[in-house]
Design an enzyme around this catalytic site. Structure first.
Site, PDB file in Angstrom:
ATOM      1  N   GLY A 202       0.856  -1.186   0.000  1.00 54.25           N
ATOM      2  CA  GLY A 202       0.000   0.000   0.000  1.00 54.25           C
ATOM      3  C   GLY A 202       0.888   1.230   0.000  1.00 54.25           C
ATOM      4  N   HIS A 333       7.037   1.490  18.999  1.00 55.22           N
ATOM      5  CA  HIS A 333       5.964   1.936  18.100  1.00 55.22           C
ATOM      6  C   HIS A 333       6.068   3.444  17.793  1.00 55.22           C
ATOM      7  CE1 HIS A 333       1.584   0.921  16.780  1.00 55.22           C
ATOM      8  NE2 HIS A 333       2.130   1.813  15.968  1.00 55.22           N
TER       9      HIS A 333
HETATM   10  C1  DGY Z   1      -0.853   4.184  13.001  1.00 55.14           C
HETATM   11  O1  DGY Z   1      -1.175   5.346  12.741  1.00 55.14           O
HETATM   12  O2  DGY Z   1      -1.625   3.242  12.871  1.00 55.14           O
HETATM   13  C2  DGY Z   1       0.543   3.964  13.491  1.00 55.14           C
HETATM   14  O3  DGY Z   1       0.759   2.668  13.878  1.00 55.14           O
HETATM   15  C3  DGY Z   1       0.878   4.915  14.619  1.00 55.14           C
HETATM   16  O4  DGY Z   1       0.878   6.184  14.163  1.00 55.14           O
END
Ligand code: DGY
Length: 368
Positions: A202, A333
């Site tokens: 994507g 993350h």
């Molecule tokens: C999302 O936006 O899904 C990312 O994992 C964190 O910004």
């Protein structure tokens, strides 16, 4: 007039004051049930009400909401506790949430039938029960595109940090392990001439690929549900089966959405098929990996290494076996954690809510 009919005809806030001050003894359980079931689409100010689950999102978003709505938010810079969230959503017209908030049918039901939209400050929306939203006509906003570059950049940084052993090497500088330059010390695996597979092609997958091209890999491959001919031609990427990617790649990068199909797709079987020099990178979601299987593969040196920006759970407990391994790099993350990106994410989340409340086109709406 019964308490129930009085409550259902009147303004909830005034009534709460009344109930608080009144000497009349009321059945508290009944009162709680009644108050929870009463839904108000307007606050006393007449404005729509929005609950924001974090106080620490960029203020641009909150300021935009405050111009048109009655905004309340959780007060601490940590995820809002479940019971507080359940309490606070009652009667709200919109919820501004983050990926750390589980917005399931219980929360949606508790909010009440006036709830018009939910907007998450993330591209991932697996924490929102979209089927329930669809059933109730609740619109869901999210923040794709704006975080694509930041996430792609971080993924490449993580890949290089893992393959060139940056954190391991850096530790040696501080712990006295750096004795002298040595020809076979801290050698990693370069990207030049390597075969790189992108699991997911994507927006983010394509931007990762674009950033990897200058490192001169021998081949870029991708898996995707559908052929992405135009994008693939630009990047000289070839669509392959999942099995082919597993068996032939030197680097495998998970950059897909977490769906029932991708859940724990990187399992024992998948790690067994990988080459012994394979490096696995995950900036998607921890849920796409069977983490016990990954840990075993790394421990037994069945694969060379892994770089993870996402884990299960988050945060990873300090006694997690993954943290004992040298051949894994773990980040907390931070894919989209670029200042300007986070500011824009906050702004878009607010705009999504305002559009959702007015029945207008959102900046980015999940099609459900
Ligand atoms: C999302 O936006 O899904 C990312 O994992 C964190 O910004």
């Amino acid at each position: 007039m019964s308490l129930i009919s009085l409550l259902s005809r009147s303004n909830s806030r005034l009534l709460l004051v009344f109930l608080h001050k009144s000497p009349i003894s009321v059945n508290l359980l009944e009162t709680k049930v009644v108050l929870n079931s009463l839904q108000y689409s307007k606050t006393t100010s007449g404005m729509k009400s929005v609950y924001v689950t974090r106080p620490d999102v960029a203020s641009i978003g909150i300021d935009l909401l405050k111009k048109e709505c009655d905004v309340s938010s959780w007060s601490q810079a940590v995820p809002v506790p479940r019971d507080e969230l359940l309490r606070q959503v009652v009667g709200k017209d919109a919820i501004y949430c983050a990926l750390t908030d589980k917005i399931d049918s219980e929360i949606i039901e508790r909010a009440g039938p006036q709830l018009k939209c939910i907007a998450t400050i993330s591209v991932g929306y697996e924490h929102i029960d979209v089927a329930e939203c669809k059933k109730r006509g609740i619109r869901v906003g999210y923040t794709p595109d704006v975080l694509t570059d930041a996430t792609a950049e971080l993924t490449v940084a993580l890949l290089l940090a893992t393959s060139r052993r940056l954190f391991e090497a850096n530790k040696e500088v501080y712990n006295g392990g750096w004795k002298s330059w040595a020809p076979d010390w801290m050698c990693g695996q370069g990207l030049k001439g390597a075969r790189v597979g992108l699991f997911g092609f994507g927006r983010i997958g394509q931007e990762i690929a674009a950033r990897l091209v200058p490192f001169k890999p021998s081949k870029l491959t991708y898996t995707a549900r559908t052929e992405r001919t135009t994008e693939a031609v630009k990047l000289n990427a070839e669509r392959v089966s999942f099995d082919e990617m597993l068996c032939e790649s030197d680097f495998i990068v998970a950059c897909c959405a977490l769906t029932p199909e991708t859940k724990e797709i990187f399992n024992t079987d998948a790690f067994k098929k990988m080459k012994s020099n394979a490096i696995f990178i995950n900036s998607a979601r921890g849920g796409v990996v069977d983490q016990t299987a990954l840990c075993a593969a790394l421990k037994d040196k069945r694969i060379l290494g892994a770089g993870l920006d996402v884990t299960t759970p988050e945060p990873l407990p300090l006694d997690d076996p993954l943290l004992k391994l040298d051949n894994v790099v773990i980040l907390p993350h931070i894919g989209s954690a670029d200042v300007n990106t986070r500011i824009e994410m906050s702004r878009i989340t607010a705009l999504n809510i305002l559009a959702g409340l007015k029945g207008e086109k959102m900046v980015a709406e999940v099609s459900i």
